[in-house]
Design a protein around this motif. Structure first.
Motif, PDB file in Angstrom:
ATOM      1  N   GLU A 191      22.090 -24.223  36.295  1.00  0.00           N
ATOM      2  CA  GLU A 191      23.212 -24.942  36.908  1.00  0.00           C
ATOM      3  C   GLU A 191      22.729 -25.948  37.948  1.00  0.00           C
ATOM      4  O   GLU A 191      23.238 -27.077  38.010  1.00  0.00           O
ATOM      5  CB  GLU A 191      24.195 -23.961  37.541  1.00  0.00           C
ATOM      6  CG  GLU A 191      25.013 -23.198  36.529  1.00  0.00           C
ATOM      7  CD  GLU A 191      25.926 -22.159  37.164  1.00  0.00           C
ATOM      8  OE1 GLU A 191      25.684 -21.759  38.323  1.00  0.00           O
ATOM      9  OE2 GLU A 191      26.882 -21.752  36.487  1.00  0.00           O
ATOM     10  N   ALA A 192      21.748 -25.555  38.739  1.00  0.00           N
ATOM     11  CA  ALA A 192      21.212 -26.473  39.752  1.00  0.00           C
ATOM     12  C   ALA A 192      20.569 -27.676  39.081  1.00  0.00           C
ATOM     13  O   ALA A 192      20.725 -28.819  39.536  1.00  0.00           O
ATOM     14  CB  ALA A 192      20.208 -25.747  40.639  1.00  0.00           C
ATOM     15  N   ALA A 193      19.843 -27.441  37.986  1.00  0.00           N
ATOM     16  CA  ALA A 193      19.207 -28.546  37.263  1.00  0.00           C
ATOM     17  C   ALA A 193      20.251 -29.466  36.654  1.00  0.00           C
ATOM     18  O   ALA A 193      20.098 -30.691  36.662  1.00  0.00           O
ATOM     19  CB  ALA A 193      18.272 -27.996  36.181  1.00  0.00           C
ATOM     20  N   ILE A 194      21.316 -28.901  36.145  1.00  0.00           N
ATOM     21  CA  ILE A 194      22.387 -29.705  35.556  1.00  0.00           C
ATOM     22  C   ILE A 194      23.011 -30.617  36.606  1.00  0.00           C
ATOM     23  O   ILE A 194      23.301 -31.788  36.337  1.00  0.00           O
ATOM     24  CB  ILE A 194      23.445 -28.802  34.895  1.00  0.00           C
ATOM     25  CG1 ILE A 194      22.861 -28.168  33.632  1.00  0.00           C
ATOM     26  CG2 ILE A 194      24.722 -29.582  34.568  1.00  0.00           C
ATOM     27  CD1 ILE A 194      23.728 -27.079  33.022  1.00  0.00           C
ATOM     28  N   LYS A 195      23.188 -30.095  37.804  1.00  0.00           N
ATOM     29  CA  LYS A 195      23.773 -30.907  38.882  1.00  0.00           C
ATOM     30  C   LYS A 195      22.910 -32.118  39.216  1.00  0.00           C
ATOM     31  O   LYS A 195      23.412 -33.130  39.701  1.00  0.00           O
ATOM     32  CB  LYS A 195      23.986 -30.053  40.134  1.00  0.00           C
ATOM     33  CG  LYS A 195      25.135 -29.090  39.990  1.00  0.00           C
ATOM     34  CD  LYS A 195      25.312 -28.271  41.247  1.00  0.00           C
ATOM     35  CE  LYS A 195      26.444 -27.276  41.073  1.00  0.00           C
ATOM     36  NZ  LYS A 195      26.651 -26.461  42.268  1.00  0.00           N
ATOM     37  N   ARG A 196      21.626 -32.026  38.953  1.00  0.00           N
ATOM     38  CA  ARG A 196      20.717 -33.142  39.251  1.00  0.00           C
ATOM     39  C   ARG A 196      20.617 -34.161  38.117  1.00  0.00           C
ATOM     40  O   ARG A 196      20.008 -35.217  38.289  1.00  0.00           O
ATOM     41  CB  ARG A 196      19.316 -32.595  39.566  1.00  0.00           C
ATOM     42  CG  ARG A 196      19.258 -31.779  40.856  1.00  0.00           C
ATOM     43  CD  ARG A 196      17.825 -31.441  41.264  1.00  0.00           C
ATOM     44  NE  ARG A 196      17.104 -30.698  40.242  1.00  0.00           N
ATOM     45  CZ  ARG A 196      17.044 -29.359  40.146  1.00  0.00           C
ATOM     46  NH1 ARG A 196      17.690 -28.614  41.013  1.00  0.00           N
ATOM     47  NH2 ARG A 196      16.345 -28.781  39.191  1.00  0.00           N
ATOM     48  N   LEU A 197      21.214 -33.867  36.967  1.00  0.00           N
ATOM     49  CA  LEU A 197      21.115 -34.779  35.828  1.00  0.00           C
ATOM     50  C   LEU A 197      21.891 -36.072  36.082  1.00  0.00           C
ATOM     51  O   LEU A 197      22.985 -36.039  36.644  1.00  0.00           O
ATOM     52  CB  LEU A 197      21.701 -34.127  34.571  1.00  0.00           C
ATOM     53  CG  LEU A 197      20.899 -33.020  33.913  1.00  0.00           C
ATOM     54  CD1 LEU A 197      21.707 -32.419  32.763  1.00  0.00           C
ATOM     55  CD2 LEU A 197      19.565 -33.543  33.399  1.00  0.00           C
ATOM     56  N   VAL A 208      20.624 -18.495  35.146  1.00  0.00           N
ATOM     57  CA  VAL A 208      21.797 -19.369  35.022  1.00  0.00           C
ATOM     58  C   VAL A 208      21.938 -20.228  36.270  1.00  0.00           C
ATOM     59  O   VAL A 208      22.240 -21.422  36.190  1.00  0.00           O
ATOM     60  CB  VAL A 208      23.070 -18.525  34.766  1.00  0.00           C
ATOM     61  CG1 VAL A 208      24.317 -19.384  34.848  1.00  0.00           C
ATOM     62  CG2 VAL A 208      22.990 -17.832  33.423  1.00  0.00           C
ATOM     63  N   GLN A 209      21.662 -19.656  37.423  1.00  0.00           N
ATOM     64  CA  GLN A 209      21.771 -20.424  38.669  1.00  0.00           C
ATOM     65  C   GLN A 209      20.774 -21.576  38.688  1.00  0.00           C
ATOM     66  O   GLN A 209      21.103 -22.679  39.142  1.00  0.00           O
ATOM     67  CB  GLN A 209      21.559 -19.503  39.865  1.00  0.00           C
ATOM     68  CG  GLN A 209      22.711 -18.527  40.035  1.00  0.00           C
ATOM     69  CD  GLN A 209      22.298 -17.292  40.813  1.00  0.00           C
ATOM     70  OE1 GLN A 209      21.141 -16.901  40.814  1.00  0.00           O
ATOM     71  NE2 GLN A 209      23.268 -16.678  41.462  1.00  0.00           N
ATOM     72  N   GLU A 210      19.557 -21.343  38.208  1.00  0.00           N
ATOM     73  CA  GLU A 210      18.555 -22.421  38.159  1.00  0.00           C
ATOM     74  C   GLU A 210      18.983 -23.510  37.181  1.00  0.00           C
ATOM     75  O   GLU A 210      18.819 -24.702  37.457  1.00  0.00           O
ATOM     76  CB  GLU A 210      17.193 -21.853  37.748  1.00  0.00           C
ATOM     77  CG  GLU A 210      16.564 -20.969  38.792  1.00  0.00           C
ATOM     78  CD  GLU A 210      15.343 -20.229  38.272  1.00  0.00           C
ATOM     79  OE1 GLU A 210      14.449 -19.963  39.098  1.00  0.00           O
ATOM     80  OE2 GLU A 210      15.267 -19.925  37.063  1.00  0.00           O
TER      81      GLU A 210
END
Length: 75
Positions: free
Chosen positions: A8-14, A4-6
């Motif tokens: 979430e991090a990917a979502i922040k970069r979208l 989930v943390q990975e």
């Protein structure tokens, strides 16, 4: 599989547009799952007590018309 943390991090970069697309897809999935759960609960009778309470409240005059300016129906 990602954590989930990975994710979430990917979502922040979208980019914003992609984030909004993802949000819409997740919202549809959430809504679909909610609908399925409600149908299952209704079919299993788990909501019957709520319906009974609402009908009793209506018959006892404990409800208000909605929208508020609508005239009450005949009881």
């Amino acid at each position: 599989m990602s954590t989930v943390q990975e994710i979430e991090a990917a979502i922040k970069r979208l980019p914003r547009e992609e984030f909004l697309k993802l949000h819409a897809r997740l919202q549809r999935r959430f809504d679909d799952e909610w609908d399925q759960q409600m149908k299952a609960d209704a079919k299993a009778g788990r909501l019957d007590h709520l319906a009974g309470e609402a009908i009793a409240d209506y018959r006892a005059g404990g409800t208000k018309p909605f929208p508020p300016d609508e005239k009450p129906r005949h009881r």
